[in-house]
Design an enzyme around this catalytic site. Structure first.
Site, PDB file in Angstrom:
ATOM      1  N   ARG A   2       8.851 -14.396 -11.216  1.00 17.61           N
ATOM      2  CA  ARG A   2       7.902 -14.151 -10.130  1.00 17.61           C
ATOM      3  C   ARG A   2       6.523 -14.683 -10.449  1.00 17.61           C
ATOM      4  O   ARG A   2       5.635 -14.603  -9.618  1.00 17.61           O
ATOM      5  CB  ARG A   2       7.794 -12.638  -9.927  1.00 17.61           C
ATOM      6  CG  ARG A   2       8.593 -12.120  -8.743  1.00 17.61           C
ATOM      7  CD  ARG A   2       8.507 -10.612  -8.806  1.00 17.61           C
ATOM      8  NE  ARG A   2       8.506 -10.011  -7.528  1.00 17.61           N
ATOM      9  CZ  ARG A   2       9.578  -9.402  -7.007  1.00 17.61           C
ATOM     10  NH1 ARG A   2      10.720  -9.399  -7.642  1.00 17.61           N
ATOM     11  NH2 ARG A   2       9.495  -8.827  -5.831  1.00 17.61           N
ATOM     12  N   ARG A  61      13.083   2.990   0.574  1.00 13.24           N
ATOM     13  CA  ARG A  61      12.370   2.710  -0.674  1.00 13.24           C
ATOM     14  C   ARG A  61      10.914   3.110  -0.526  1.00 13.24           C
ATOM     15  O   ARG A  61      10.316   2.917   0.523  1.00 13.24           O
ATOM     16  CB  ARG A  61      12.475   1.223  -1.011  1.00 13.24           C
ATOM     17  CG  ARG A  61      13.604   0.939  -1.975  1.00 13.24           C
ATOM     18  CD  ARG A  61      13.871  -0.511  -2.172  1.00 13.24           C
ATOM     19  NE  ARG A  61      12.714  -1.337  -2.500  1.00 13.24           N
ATOM     20  CZ  ARG A  61      12.795  -2.631  -2.773  1.00 13.24           C
ATOM     21  NH1 ARG A  61      13.982  -3.224  -2.783  1.00 13.24           N
ATOM     22  NH2 ARG A  61      11.726  -3.334  -3.053  1.00 13.24           N
ATOM     23  N   ARG A  64       2.794  -6.512  -0.556  1.00 10.40           N
ATOM     24  CA  ARG A  64       3.823  -7.229  -1.348  1.00 10.40           C
ATOM     25  C   ARG A  64       3.967  -8.672  -0.853  1.00 10.40           C
ATOM     26  O   ARG A  64       4.179  -9.589  -1.653  1.00 10.40           O
ATOM     27  CB  ARG A  64       5.170  -6.490  -1.252  1.00 10.40           C
ATOM     28  CG  ARG A  64       5.208  -5.223  -2.110  1.00 10.40           C
ATOM     29  CD  ARG A  64       6.317  -4.273  -1.687  1.00 10.40           C
ATOM     30  NE  ARG A  64       7.632  -4.870  -1.717  1.00 10.40           N
ATOM     31  CZ  ARG A  64       8.661  -4.421  -0.996  1.00 10.40           C
ATOM     32  NH1 ARG A  64       8.520  -3.381  -0.195  1.00 10.40           N
ATOM     33  NH2 ARG A  64       9.831  -5.012  -1.090  1.00 10.40           N
ATOM     34  N   LYS A 101      17.058 -11.838  -0.577  1.00 12.52           N
ATOM     35  CA  LYS A 101      17.504 -12.206  -1.929  1.00 12.52           C
ATOM     36  C   LYS A 101      18.631 -11.293  -2.399  1.00 12.52           C
ATOM     37  O   LYS A 101      19.625 -11.749  -2.959  1.00 12.52           O
ATOM     38  CB  LYS A 101      16.333 -12.131  -2.930  1.00 12.52           C
ATOM     39  CG  LYS A 101      15.153 -13.013  -2.566  1.00 12.52           C
ATOM     40  CD  LYS A 101      14.025 -12.910  -3.574  1.00 12.52           C
ATOM     41  CE  LYS A 101      13.410 -11.539  -3.707  1.00 12.52           C
ATOM     42  NZ  LYS A 101      12.701 -11.057  -2.491  1.00 12.52           N
ATOM     43  N   ARG A 104      15.143  -1.119   6.528  1.00 15.80           N
ATOM     44  CA  ARG A 104      16.106  -1.085   5.410  1.00 15.80           C
ATOM     45  C   ARG A 104      16.403   0.346   4.979  1.00 15.80           C
ATOM     46  O   ARG A 104      15.508   1.167   4.824  1.00 15.80           O
ATOM     47  CB  ARG A 104      15.531  -1.860   4.215  1.00 15.80           C
ATOM     48  CG  ARG A 104      16.429  -1.744   2.981  1.00 15.80           C
ATOM     49  CD  ARG A 104      16.119  -2.776   1.947  1.00 15.80           C
ATOM     50  NE  ARG A 104      14.736  -2.775   1.486  1.00 15.80           N
ATOM     51  CZ  ARG A 104      14.250  -3.696   0.671  1.00 15.80           C
ATOM     52  NH1 ARG A 104      15.019  -4.666   0.230  1.00 15.80           N
ATOM     53  NH2 ARG A 104      12.987  -3.645   0.294  1.00 15.80           N
TER      54      ARG A 104
HETATM   55  P1  AP5 Z   1      17.194  -7.701   1.131  1.00 18.98           P
HETATM   56  O1  AP5 Z   1      18.374  -8.557   0.879  1.00 18.98           O
HETATM   57  O2  AP5 Z   1      17.143  -6.339   0.513  1.00 18.98           O
HETATM   58  O3  AP5 Z   1      15.843  -8.531   0.832  1.00 18.98           O
HETATM   59  P2  AP5 Z   1      15.153  -8.872  -0.548  1.00 18.98           P
HETATM   60  O4  AP5 Z   1      14.615 -10.264  -0.449  1.00 18.98           O
HETATM   61  O5  AP5 Z   1      16.044  -8.559  -1.698  1.00 18.98           O
HETATM   62  O6  AP5 Z   1      13.934  -7.851  -0.459  1.00 18.98           O
HETATM   63  P3  AP5 Z   1      13.280  -6.901  -1.542  1.00 18.98           P
HETATM   64  O7  AP5 Z   1      12.312  -6.022  -0.780  1.00 18.98           O
HETATM   65  O8  AP5 Z   1      14.309  -6.186  -2.360  1.00 18.98           O
HETATM   66  O9  AP5 Z   1      12.513  -7.912  -2.394  1.00 18.98           O
HETATM   67  P4  AP5 Z   1      11.325  -7.658  -3.298  1.00 18.98           P
HETATM   68  O10 AP5 Z   1      11.208  -8.956  -3.947  1.00 18.98           O
HETATM   69  O11 AP5 Z   1      10.080  -7.157  -2.654  1.00 18.98           O
HETATM   70  O12 AP5 Z   1      11.770  -6.372  -4.131  1.00 18.98           O
HETATM   71  P5  AP5 Z   1      12.293  -6.197  -5.601  1.00 18.98           P
HETATM   72  O13 AP5 Z   1      13.264  -5.092  -5.587  1.00 18.98           O
HETATM   73  O14 AP5 Z   1      12.688  -7.485  -6.215  1.00 18.98           O
HETATM   74  O15 AP5 Z   1      17.039  -7.550   2.730  1.00 18.98           O
HETATM   75  C1  AP5 Z   1      16.034  -6.738   3.298  1.00 18.98           C
HETATM   76  C2  AP5 Z   1      16.595  -6.053   4.556  1.00 18.98           C
HETATM   77  O16 AP5 Z   1      16.917  -7.050   5.524  1.00 18.98           O
HETATM   78  C3  AP5 Z   1      17.908  -5.274   4.309  1.00 18.98           C
HETATM   79  O17 AP5 Z   1      17.912  -4.130   5.121  1.00 18.98           O
HETATM   80  C4  AP5 Z   1      19.018  -6.250   4.742  1.00 18.98           C
HETATM   81  O18 AP5 Z   1      20.152  -5.560   5.225  1.00 18.98           O
HETATM   82  C5  AP5 Z   1      18.320  -7.045   5.851  1.00 18.98           C
HETATM   83  N1  AP5 Z   1      18.767  -8.439   5.905  1.00 18.98           N
HETATM   84  C6  AP5 Z   1      18.944  -9.298   4.864  1.00 18.98           C
HETATM   85  N2  AP5 Z   1      19.313 -10.514   5.295  1.00 18.98           N
HETATM   86  C7  AP5 Z   1      19.377 -10.422   6.675  1.00 18.98           C
HETATM   87  C8  AP5 Z   1      19.694 -11.350   7.692  1.00 18.98           C
HETATM   88  N3  AP5 Z   1      20.026 -12.633   7.409  1.00 18.98           N
HETATM   89  N4  AP5 Z   1      19.647 -10.939   8.977  1.00 18.98           N
HETATM   90  C9  AP5 Z   1      19.284  -9.637   9.278  1.00 18.98           C
HETATM   91  N5  AP5 Z   1      18.975  -8.709   8.341  1.00 18.98           N
HETATM   92  C10 AP5 Z   1      19.018  -9.100   7.043  1.00 18.98           C
HETATM   93  O19 AP5 Z   1      10.957  -5.732  -6.366  1.00 18.98           O
HETATM   94  C11 AP5 Z   1      10.349  -4.477  -6.107  1.00 18.98           C
HETATM   95  C12 AP5 Z   1       9.141  -4.310  -7.021  1.00 18.98           C
HETATM   96  O20 AP5 Z   1       9.560  -4.322  -8.404  1.00 18.98           O
HETATM   97  C13 AP5 Z   1       8.073  -5.408  -6.940  1.00 18.98           C
HETATM   98  O21 AP5 Z   1       7.139  -5.185  -5.895  1.00 18.98           O
HETATM   99  C14 AP5 Z   1       7.429  -5.312  -8.326  1.00 18.98           C
HETATM  100  O22 AP5 Z   1       6.551  -4.217  -8.412  1.00 18.98           O
HETATM  101  C15 AP5 Z   1       8.622  -5.016  -9.224  1.00 18.98           C
HETATM  102  N6  AP5 Z   1       9.270  -6.245  -9.739  1.00 18.98           N
HETATM  103  C16 AP5 Z   1      10.536  -6.653  -9.520  1.00 18.98           C
HETATM  104  N7  AP5 Z   1      10.799  -7.798 -10.169  1.00 18.98           N
HETATM  105  C17 AP5 Z   1       9.661  -8.129 -10.823  1.00 18.98           C
HETATM  106  C18 AP5 Z   1       9.296  -9.219 -11.648  1.00 18.98           C
HETATM  107  N8  AP5 Z   1      10.156 -10.218 -11.939  1.00 18.98           N
HETATM  108  N9  AP5 Z   1       8.027  -9.254 -12.141  1.00 18.98           N
HETATM  109  C19 AP5 Z   1       7.146  -8.260 -11.871  1.00 18.98           C
HETATM  110  N10 AP5 Z   1       7.424  -7.204 -11.096  1.00 18.98           N
HETATM  111  C20 AP5 Z   1       8.679  -7.135 -10.565  1.00 18.98           C
END
Ligand code: AP5
Length: 218
Positions: A87, A159, A170, A13, A126
């Site tokens: 979410r 992270r 997660r 994402k 990552r």
């Molecule tokens: P990346 O693009 O970083 O993936 P992502 O889907 O953004 O993963 P996240 O771990 O950031 O998502 P998340 O939803 O768990 O975390 P968030 O920060 O939102 O890619 C991942 C890796 O793969 C990278 O190294 C990248 O280079 C690689 N990659 C990407 N695409 C690739 C490809 N095509 N091929 C090869 N490699 C690739 O949330 C964190 C925490 O915050 C949550 O657990 C929760 O506690 C809280 N939170 C956030 N938003 C909310 C909400 N709306 N409500 C409640 N709690 C929330």
């Protein structure tokens, strides 16, 4: 462009959201990043959110909606890519009310699909840059010099919620609380498109563009 990116942790994402926002001159609103900034600055929101994030649980809906309401109203007038929000069904209802109030309908919802084994490998590899927010991956997209950001020279970090046990949790939280949003949006007027997120980054991006364009034409 006004789209939501849905997908499990590690589905891409953030990677795809940054590319889409740049290409369409839209604002990328990533609730995970906003929360990590709040934790780093030790703000009241950050202090409330930290324990949930460290445990891989969702931060309560009321805190999230309070945080995004202002950001959307102030920064998203020219379009937005929502990354990590909504979410839960309550967040989606809240978003609908916010967008109705602003007269800004959604163009589409993009669902990135990636198998769990790939998600786990991506997240264990990552390495984000804490300074300029560039994201590397030791398996798929390593920096030129191990551990150092190519762009700004800062030391890369992992992270705190990317350890294997928290990652597995997660992924379960996503399945239980966020995946139901696919049906929520399929039952609405907003087009929902499915993209194979396991392809190389550029292929995922062009599939997103093609499918969104097709859905808007349909
Ligand atoms: P990346 O693009 O970083 O993936 P992502 O889907 O953004 O993963 P996240 O771990 O950031 O998502 P998340 O939803 O768990 O975390 P968030 O920060 O939102 O890619 C991942 C890796 O793969 C990278 O190294 C990248 O280079 C690689 N990659 C990407 N695409 C690739 C490809 N095509 N091929 C090869 N490699 C690739 O949330 C964190 C925490 O915050 C949550 O657990 C929760 O506690 C809280 N939170 C956030 N938003 C909310 C909400 N709306 N409500 C409640 N709690 C929330």
């Amino acid at each position: 462009m006004r789209v939501i990116l849905l997908g499990a942790p590690g589905a891409g994402k953030g990677t795809q959201g940054a590319l889409l926002a740049k290409r369409h001159d839209a604002e990328r609103i990533a609730t995970g990043e906003l929360l990590r900034d709040a934790v780093r600055s030790d703000s009241p929101l950050g202090r409330k959110a930290k324990s949930y994030m460290d445990a891989g649980e969702l931060v309560p809906d009321d805190l999230i909606l309070e945080m995004v309401r202002e950001v959307i109203a102030e920064e998203a007038r020219d379009g937005f890519v929502l990354d990590g929000f909504p979410r839960t069904v309550d967040q989606a209802d809240g978003l609908r009310a916010i967008l109705n109030g602003l007269g800004m309908p959604l163009d589409g919802v993009v669902v990135l699909k990636v198998d769990d084994e790939v998600l786990i490998k991506r997240l264990s590899g990552r390495r984000p840059c804490p300074e300029c927010k560039a994201v590397y991956n030791i398996y798929f997209d390593p920096p030129e010099q191990a551990g150092i950001c190519d762009r700004c020279g800062a030391e890369l970090q992992q992270r705190s919620d990317d350890d294997p046990e928290t990652v597995k949790h997660r992924i379960q939280v996503y399945a239980r609380q966020t995946r139901p949003l696919v049906e929520y949006y399929q039952a609405s007027d907003t087009p929902v498109v499915f993209v194979d997120g396991a392809q190389p980054v550029d292929a995922v991006q062009s599939d997103i563009e093609d499918q969104l364009a097709g859905a808007v034409r349909a």
